[in-house]
Design a protein around this motif. Structure first.
Motif, PDB file in Angstrom:
ATOM      1  N   SER A 241       0.843  -1.198   0.000  1.00 25.98           N
ATOM      2  CA  SER A 241       0.000   0.000   0.000  1.00 25.98           C
ATOM      3  C   SER A 241       0.875   1.243   0.000  1.00 25.98           C
ATOM      4  CB  SER A 241      -0.946   0.009   1.200  1.00 25.98           C
ATOM      5  OG  SER A 241      -0.233  -0.054   2.418  1.00 25.98           O
ATOM      6  N   ILE A 242       0.367   2.301  -0.621  1.00 26.82           N
ATOM      7  CA  ILE A 242       1.054   3.587  -0.632  1.00 26.82           C
ATOM      8  C   ILE A 242       0.133   4.577   0.065  1.00 26.82           C
ATOM      9  CG2 ILE A 242       2.135   5.368  -2.053  1.00 26.82           C
ATOM     10  CD1 ILE A 242       2.454   3.304  -4.255  1.00 26.82           C
ATOM     11  N   VAL A 243       0.568   5.038   1.243  1.00 27.36           N
ATOM     12  CA  VAL A 243      -0.272   5.885   2.089  1.00 27.36           C
ATOM     13  C   VAL A 243       0.576   7.045   2.604  1.00 27.36           C
ATOM     14  CG1 VAL A 243      -1.803   3.987   2.758  1.00 27.36           C
ATOM     15  CG2 VAL A 243       0.248   4.462   4.121  1.00 27.36           C
ATOM     16  N   ASN A 244      -0.029   7.911   3.400  1.00 28.29           N
ATOM     17  CA  ASN A 244       0.747   9.037   3.937  1.00 28.29           C
ATOM     18  C   ASN A 244       1.397   8.673   5.272  1.00 28.29           C
ATOM     19  OD1 ASN A 244      -0.826  10.345   6.338  1.00 28.29           O
ATOM     20  ND2 ASN A 244      -2.412   9.990   4.792  1.00 28.29           N
ATOM     21  N   SER A 245       2.521   9.308   5.528  1.00 29.31           N
ATOM     22  CA  SER A 245       3.342   8.955   6.690  1.00 29.31           C
ATOM     23  C   SER A 245       2.753   9.416   8.008  1.00 29.31           C
ATOM     24  CB  SER A 245       4.742   9.563   6.532  1.00 29.31           C
ATOM     25  OG  SER A 245       4.662  10.974   6.393  1.00 29.31           O
ATOM     26  N   LEU A 246       1.731  10.264   7.973  1.00 27.06           N
ATOM     27  CA  LEU A 246       1.098  10.712   9.211  1.00 27.06           C
ATOM     28  C   LEU A 246       0.118   9.678   9.724  1.00 27.06           C
ATOM     29  CD1 LEU A 246       0.491  12.792  11.390  1.00 27.06           C
ATOM     30  CD2 LEU A 246      -1.137  13.873   9.815  1.00 27.06           C
ATOM     31  N   LEU A 247      -0.875   9.354   8.900  1.00 28.14           N
ATOM     32  CA  LEU A 247      -1.904   8.428   9.361  1.00 28.14           C
ATOM     33  C   LEU A 247      -1.380   7.016   9.572  1.00 28.14           C
ATOM     34  CD1 LEU A 247      -3.631  10.891   8.517  1.00 28.14           C
ATOM     35  CD2 LEU A 247      -5.381   9.281   7.783  1.00 28.14           C
ATOM     36  N   VAL A 248      -0.251   6.679   8.918  1.00 28.10           N
ATOM     37  CA  VAL A 248       0.306   5.350   9.115  1.00 28.10           C
ATOM     38  C   VAL A 248       0.810   5.163  10.545  1.00 28.10           C
ATOM     39  CG1 VAL A 248       2.742   5.734   8.538  1.00 28.10           C
ATOM     40  CG2 VAL A 248       1.644   3.585   7.868  1.00 28.10           C
ATOM     41  N   GLN A 249       1.031   6.281  11.256  1.00 24.83           N
ATOM     42  CA  GLN A 249       1.512   6.190  12.638  1.00 24.83           C
ATOM     43  C   GLN A 249       0.505   5.477  13.541  1.00 24.83           C
ATOM     44  OE1 GLN A 249       4.634   7.339  13.599  1.00 24.83           O
ATOM     45  NE2 GLN A 249       4.876   7.644  11.397  1.00 24.83           N
ATOM     46  N   ASP A 250      -0.751   5.498  13.159  1.00 26.32           N
ATOM     47  CA  ASP A 250      -1.769   4.831  13.961  1.00 26.32           C
ATOM     48  C   ASP A 250      -1.820   3.327  13.691  1.00 26.32           C
ATOM     49  OD1 ASP A 250      -3.092   6.328  15.879  1.00 26.32           O
ATOM     50  OD2 ASP A 250      -5.046   6.134  14.936  1.00 26.32           O
ATOM     51  N   CYS A 251      -0.991   2.865  12.756  1.00 24.49           N
ATOM     52  CA  CYS A 251      -1.027   1.457  12.354  1.00 24.49           C
ATOM     53  C   CYS A 251       0.299   0.742  12.608  1.00 24.49           C
ATOM     54  CB  CYS A 251      -1.367   1.357  10.863  1.00 24.49           C
ATOM     55  SG  CYS A 251      -2.856   2.234  10.376  1.00 24.49           S
ATOM     56  N   MET A 252       1.168   1.334  13.412  1.00 23.54           N
ATOM     57  CA  MET A 252       2.508   0.779  13.586  1.00 23.54           C
ATOM     58  C   MET A 252       2.524  -0.514  14.402  1.00 23.54           C
ATOM     59  SD  MET A 252       4.194   2.755  11.717  1.00 23.54           S
ATOM     60  CE  MET A 252       5.876   2.270  12.058  1.00 23.54           C
ATOM     61  N   ASP A 253       1.393  -0.871  14.991  1.00 26.53           N
ATOM     62  CA  ASP A 253       1.347  -2.127  15.734  1.00 26.53           C
ATOM     63  C   ASP A 253       1.073  -3.321  14.813  1.00 26.53           C
ATOM     64  OD1 ASP A 253      -1.164  -1.077  15.214  1.00 26.53           O
ATOM     65  OD2 ASP A 253      -2.093  -2.066  16.942  1.00 26.53           O
ATOM     66  N   LEU A 254       0.803  -3.043  13.542  1.00 27.51           N
ATOM     67  CA  LEU A 254       0.587  -4.131  12.585  1.00 27.51           C
ATOM     68  C   LEU A 254       1.916  -4.763  12.185  1.00 27.51           C
ATOM     69  CD1 LEU A 254      -2.087  -2.469  10.265  1.00 27.51           C
ATOM     70  CD2 LEU A 254      -2.477  -4.231  11.993  1.00 27.51           C
ATOM     71  N   ASP A 255       1.842  -5.989  11.681  1.00 32.28           N
ATOM     72  CA  ASP A 255       3.053  -6.729  11.314  1.00 32.28           C
ATOM     73  C   ASP A 255       3.525  -6.291   9.922  1.00 32.28           C
ATOM     74  OD1 ASP A 255       5.033  -8.541  11.915  1.00 32.28           O
ATOM     75  OD2 ASP A 255       3.973 -10.258  11.074  1.00 32.28           O
ATOM     76  N   THR A 256       4.003  -5.046   9.853  1.00 31.54           N
ATOM     77  CA  THR A 256       4.384  -4.469   8.566  1.00 31.54           C
ATOM     78  C   THR A 256       5.730  -3.754   8.660  1.00 31.54           C
ATOM     79  OG1 THR A 256       3.167  -2.448   9.082  1.00 31.54           O
ATOM     80  CG2 THR A 256       1.996  -4.123   7.794  1.00 31.54           C
ATOM     81  N   GLU A 257       6.253  -3.415   7.493  1.00 34.83           N
ATOM     82  CA  GLU A 257       7.433  -2.553   7.373  1.00 34.83           C
ATOM     83  C   GLU A 257       7.028  -1.333   6.552  1.00 34.83           C
ATOM     84  OE1 GLU A 257      10.567  -2.761   8.520  1.00 34.83           O
ATOM     85  OE2 GLU A 257      10.234  -4.640   9.624  1.00 34.83           O
TER      86      GLU A 257
END
Length: 302
Positions: A241-257
């Motif tokens: 996925s290509i998303v913005n670096s702000l809202l992705v902060q709420d998803c950092m607990d997911l198993d992603t890089e």
């Protein structure tokens, strides 16, 4: 009608013992003090002071009235203090209604609210959720005083905070081959299954132009309509996925890089509020605090 300034003159005379002392205390002339005392006596129909040449002496009836005057002035002071607090938004249990997208509600907004409450513990919040269109409507209909919106937002009836700039990032499963790259570019995504946000959004249009200019036709496996859902699909290996670096902060607990995407496709946000009626001082301070917090949150500063 009894005037507050006359009562204040009376209290000043009683406190200092003379009209001269009262004049110095109030910052007015001695004649003005005498005039206010006379006006008060006329309104009350009571002789408060006995004139003995240049001196004035409290009358016998004066002591029966003094405590009542003090009580009235104290209540006026309380009223004036309450009005000042209401104007500034600092009154007890002050309520701020803030509309934000769900994508910043899991972690980002709770941290902002907690930090602000450390400074202003009397504040109460109502946090409303919705898409940017819904947030805009909430502001129009005065359901919220402050809204977090994507820019550009053009409405002469509204003002907005300093701009919060976020960059575009790629989110992928931890075992994805692209994790070996520090920066992901369009050519790295050729024939790569993608999870992209809705095509009607302006950032999607900018992203399509970047792919086109690099001769890459994106392989879209899934269209998502929120950053959190896009990241969730990427965590399951459905696509990058290509998303913005702000809202992705709420998803950092997911198993992603997360990797920076270049060339940069920036995203601009701001807190929006009505020009009139004027936002309470507490609301302005919240916007300043929250904006600073979000600006400092950018993991990939330019």
């Amino acid at each position: 009608m009894i005037k507050i300034i006359d009562l204040e003159a009376y209290r000043a005379v009683m406190s200092t013992g003379s009209t001269q002392g009262a004049a110095e205390l109030l910052g007015i002339s001695q004649s003005a003090v005498s005039r206010r005392i006379s006006q008060l006596e006329e309104e009350l129909g009571i002789q408060l002071f006995i004139r003995e040449g240049a001196r004035i002496v409290p009358s016998r009836l004066n002591e029966l009235l003094e405590t009542h005057v003090a009580d009235v002035l104290e209540r006026v002071h309380i009223l004036d203090d309450a009005a000042n607090k209401i104007r500034s938004g600092r009154y007890e249990n002050a309520l701020l209604r803030i509309a934000v997208p769900p994508g910043i509600c899991r972690k980002i907004m709770p941290k902002i609210i907690a930090g602000f409450l450390d400074k202003y513990p009397q504040t109460r919040f109502e946090i409303l959720h919705g898409t940017y269109d819904i947030i805009s409507r909430m502001l129009d209909e005065k359901q919220a005083e402050i809204g977090f919106l994507r820019l550009p937002f053009r409405d002469s009836n509204f003002m907005y905070s300093d701009v919060i700039v976020a960059r575009s990032v790629c989110v992928m499963a931890k075992d994805h081959p692209l994790t070996k790259h520090k920066i992901v570019r369009p050519e790295n995504l050729r024939d790569e299954p993608l999870v992209l946000l809705g095509r009607r959004r302006s950032p999607r249009h900018d992203l399509d132009l970047v792919f086109s200019s690099h001769g890459v036709r994106p392989k879209i496996r899934l269209e998502a309509h929120s950053v959190s859902s896009a990241c969730g699909f990427s965590a399951e290996g459905i696509g990058v996925s290509i998303v913005n670096s702000l809202l992705v902060q709420d998803c950092m607990d997911l198993d992603t890089e997360v990797r920076l995407f270049l060339p940069d496709v920036p995203h601009h946000f701001a807190f929006v509020y009505p020009d009139k009626p004027r936002l309470p001082e507490l609301g302005v301070e919240f916007i300043t605090y929250a904006t600073g917090y979000l600006q400092a949150l950018e993991p990939f500063p330019a």
